[in-house]
Scaffold this motif. Structure first.
Motif, mmCIF file in Angstrom:
data_model
loop_
_atom_site.group_PDB
_atom_site.id
_atom_site.type_symbol
_atom_site.label_atom_id
_atom_site.label_comp_id
_atom_site.label_asym_id
_atom_site.label_seq_id
_atom_site.Cartn_x
_atom_site.Cartn_y
_atom_site.Cartn_z
ATOM 1 N N ASN A 230 0.620 -1.058 -0.057
ATOM 2 C CA ASN A 230 0.051 -0.037 -0.048
ATOM 3 C C ASN A 230 0.810 1.189 -0.038
ATOM 4 O O ASN A 230 2.006 1.292 0.403
ATOM 5 C CB ASN A 230 -0.974 -0.052 1.340
ATOM 6 N N ASP A 231 0.312 2.452 -0.311
ATOM 7 C CA ASP A 231 1.012 3.613 -0.271
ATOM 8 C C ASP A 231 1.696 4.050 0.978
ATOM 9 O O ASP A 231 2.816 4.609 1.037
ATOM 10 C CB ASP A 231 0.143 4.790 -0.653
ATOM 11 N N ASP A 232 1.165 3.739 1.965
ATOM 12 C CA ASP A 232 1.611 3.794 3.352
ATOM 13 C C ASP A 232 2.658 2.689 3.801
ATOM 14 O O ASP A 232 2.939 2.745 4.760
ATOM 15 C CB ASP A 232 0.386 3.954 4.634
ATOM 16 N N GLY A 233 2.989 1.837 3.019
ATOM 17 C CA GLY A 233 3.863 0.823 3.316
ATOM 18 C C GLY A 233 3.390 -0.694 3.908
ATOM 19 O O GLY A 233 4.203 -1.310 4.076
ATOM 20 N N SER A 234 2.246 -0.487 4.198
ATOM 21 C CA SER A 234 1.625 -1.829 4.833
ATOM 22 C C SER A 234 1.393 -2.713 3.690
ATOM 23 O O SER A 234 1.430 -2.412 2.068
ATOM 24 C CB SER A 234 0.191 -1.334 5.329
ATOM 25 N N ILE A 235 1.307 -4.139 4.152
ATOM 26 C CA ILE A 235 0.991 -5.258 3.041
ATOM 27 C C ILE A 235 -0.408 -5.717 3.131
ATOM 28 O O ILE A 235 -0.776 -6.168 4.202
ATOM 29 C CB ILE A 235 2.096 -6.308 3.331
ATOM 30 N N PRO A 236 -1.208 -5.510 2.143
ATOM 31 C CA PRO A 236 -2.651 -5.846 2.215
ATOM 32 C C PRO A 236 -2.681 -7.343 2.232
ATOM 33 O O PRO A 236 -1.712 -8.312 1.674
ATOM 34 C CB PRO A 236 -3.272 -5.318 1.027
ATOM 35 N N GLU A 237 -3.741 -8.102 2.713
ATOM 36 C CA GLU A 237 -3.888 -9.444 2.706
ATOM 37 C C GLU A 237 -4.642 -9.740 1.343
ATOM 38 O O GLU A 237 -5.722 -9.914 1.113
ATOM 39 C CB GLU A 237 -5.101 -9.610 3.545
ATOM 40 N N ILE A 238 -3.678 -10.011 0.366
ATOM 41 C CA ILE A 238 -4.081 -10.457 -0.731
ATOM 42 C C ILE A 238 -4.498 -12.043 -1.031
ATOM 43 O O ILE A 238 -5.555 -12.291 -1.668
ATOM 44 C CB ILE A 238 -2.992 -10.162 -1.806
ATOM 45 N N GLY A 239 -3.841 -12.808 -0.440
ATOM 46 C CA GLY A 239 -3.990 -14.259 -0.232
ATOM 47 C C GLY A 239 -4.603 -14.520 1.013
ATOM 48 O O GLY A 239 -4.244 -14.350 2.233
ATOM 49 N N ARG A 240 -5.643 -15.404 1.282
ATOM 50 C CA ARG A 240 -6.396 -15.659 2.430
ATOM 51 C C ARG A 240 -7.005 -17.329 2.383
ATOM 52 O O ARG A 240 -6.816 -17.783 1.194
ATOM 53 C CB ARG A 240 -7.673 -14.817 2.621
ATOM 54 N N GLN A 241 -7.372 -17.509 3.494
ATOM 55 C CA GLN A 241 -8.145 -18.715 3.505
ATOM 56 C C GLN A 241 -9.505 -18.590 3.132
ATOM 57 O O GLN A 241 -10.167 -17.418 3.348
ATOM 58 C CB GLN A 241 -7.818 -19.281 5.063
ATOM 59 N N PHE A 242 -9.953 -19.666 2.828
ATOM 60 C CA PHE A 242 -11.544 -19.703 2.557
ATOM 61 C C PHE A 242 -12.305 -19.224 3.810
ATOM 62 O O PHE A 242 -11.886 -19.583 4.825
ATOM 63 C CB PHE A 242 -12.245 -21.055 1.878
ATOM 64 N N VAL B 139 -2.565 -20.582 -2.322
ATOM 65 C CA VAL B 139 -3.268 -20.282 -1.182
ATOM 66 C C VAL B 139 -4.808 -20.590 -1.664
ATOM 67 O O VAL B 139 -5.098 -20.999 -2.405
ATOM 68 C CB VAL B 139 -3.428 -18.731 -1.172
ATOM 69 N N ASP B 140 -5.823 -20.475 -0.547
ATOM 70 C CA ASP B 140 -7.100 -20.663 -0.783
ATOM 71 C C ASP B 140 -7.724 -19.745 -1.953
ATOM 72 O O ASP B 140 -8.351 -20.237 -2.991
ATOM 73 C CB ASP B 140 -8.137 -20.678 0.361
#
Length: 289
Positions: free
Chosen positions: A124-136, A171-172
């Motif tokens: 993200n622009d603020d340097g954080s990492i979004p949760e792109i891959g997740r469990q069902f 990933v799921d």
């Protein structure tokens, strides 16, 4: 020569969209890149801004007279370039910072023929990492995520970024903000389910891909940046004040009615889809282009 079709569904993001489109056409890719923007804003200012971008870059546009929803818009993009080898679903806030991202994803898919859907890690622009891959998901998990942040889902991405995991991690499901899809997956499944307006369609699409023997994978290829603004961000009480949150609830209800309360990834070893015999042979780097 391989072709990649980039599908962008815009909804009041035209200012950021210029950066997104520019980054697409700066990609160093030996094949053909098509790009289509479907605008769901139904707004004169957004239309004017997109037309301004169109003067500088050659891409196709569709302007909806109403918000037809994310899933229907994506499917229009797929239908417009149905012969494409790969479809890249891309949110209008995404900026591809590295010129080799598209070619890198195509190469990974060419060398791993059982992968049907793949996404790179985003920042993200603020340097954080979004949760792109997740469990069902299940209903309890979704409610819990509104009450507090669950670390087990975050760790899927952190495994790649911080723990030096393999170059590809199954990933799921993957968030469709920047996901490349093999044409065989689209041929099998037929696009996103239009019963969903905005949410849960990417989850069900990945579930259907697994059921048909395609892997869904996350890769640490870097260079993809997002604005970090989630359409459904906010706590559980947001359902009373946010139309978007209410759409999320309705779409989630549809998903659980269709797929049960706790859908799981099937064992791919027990699945022998017909398409495997056609694309199972490894390819050279030249063939991947």
């Amino acid at each position: 020569m391989k072709s990649v079709t980039v599908i962008v569904v815009n909804y009041f993001k035209a200012k950021r969209l210029r950066l997104a489109i520019e980054s697409v056409f700066l990609q160093d890719f030996d094949g053909r890149i098509n790009c289509i923007v479907i605008d769901n804003s139904n707004n004169d200012s957004e239309r004017s801004a997109i037309n301004d971008i169109l003067r500088d870059f050659n891409f196709r546009t569709m302007f909806s007279t109403e918000n037809i929803g994310y899933t229907r818009a994506v499917n229009l993009g797929i239908e417009a370039f149905e012969s494409s080898d790969y479809f890249l679903l891309m949110s209008p806030d995404i900026v591809i910072g590295d010129k080799s991202v598209v070619s890198g994803l195509v190469r990974l898919m060419a060398n791993n023929r059982d992968i049907g859907i793949i996404s790179p890690v985003q920042v993200n622009d603020d340097g954080s990492i979004p949760e792109i891959g997740r469990q069902f998901p299940n209903p309890l998990k979704q409610i819990a995520r509104r009450l507090w942040r669950q670390s087990d889902e975050v760790l899927i991405t952190e495994t790649l970024v911080r723990d030096k995991a393999p170059a590809i991690l199954d990933v799921d499901w993957l968030q469709s903000s920047f996901s490349m899809i093999r044409k065989e997956v689209v041929a099998e499944i037929g696009g996103l389910n239009p019963q969903y307006f905005l949410f849960m369609a990417d989850i069900e699409f990945c579930l259907e891909a697994w059921r048909r023997g395609f892997r869904v994978a996350l890769t640490p290829i870097s260079g993809v940046r997002a604005d970090g603004i989630r359409a459904s961000q906010g706590g559980i009480l947001g359902v009373f004040s946010s139309r978007t949150m209410r759409i999320h609830v309705v779409d989630a209800f549809r998903y659980y009615l269709r797929n049960g309360w706790s859908a799981a990834r099937p064992s791919i070893d027990r699945i022998k889809p017909a398409w495997q015999s056609a694309i199972a042979q490894p390819v050279s780097e030249d063939q991947a282009k």
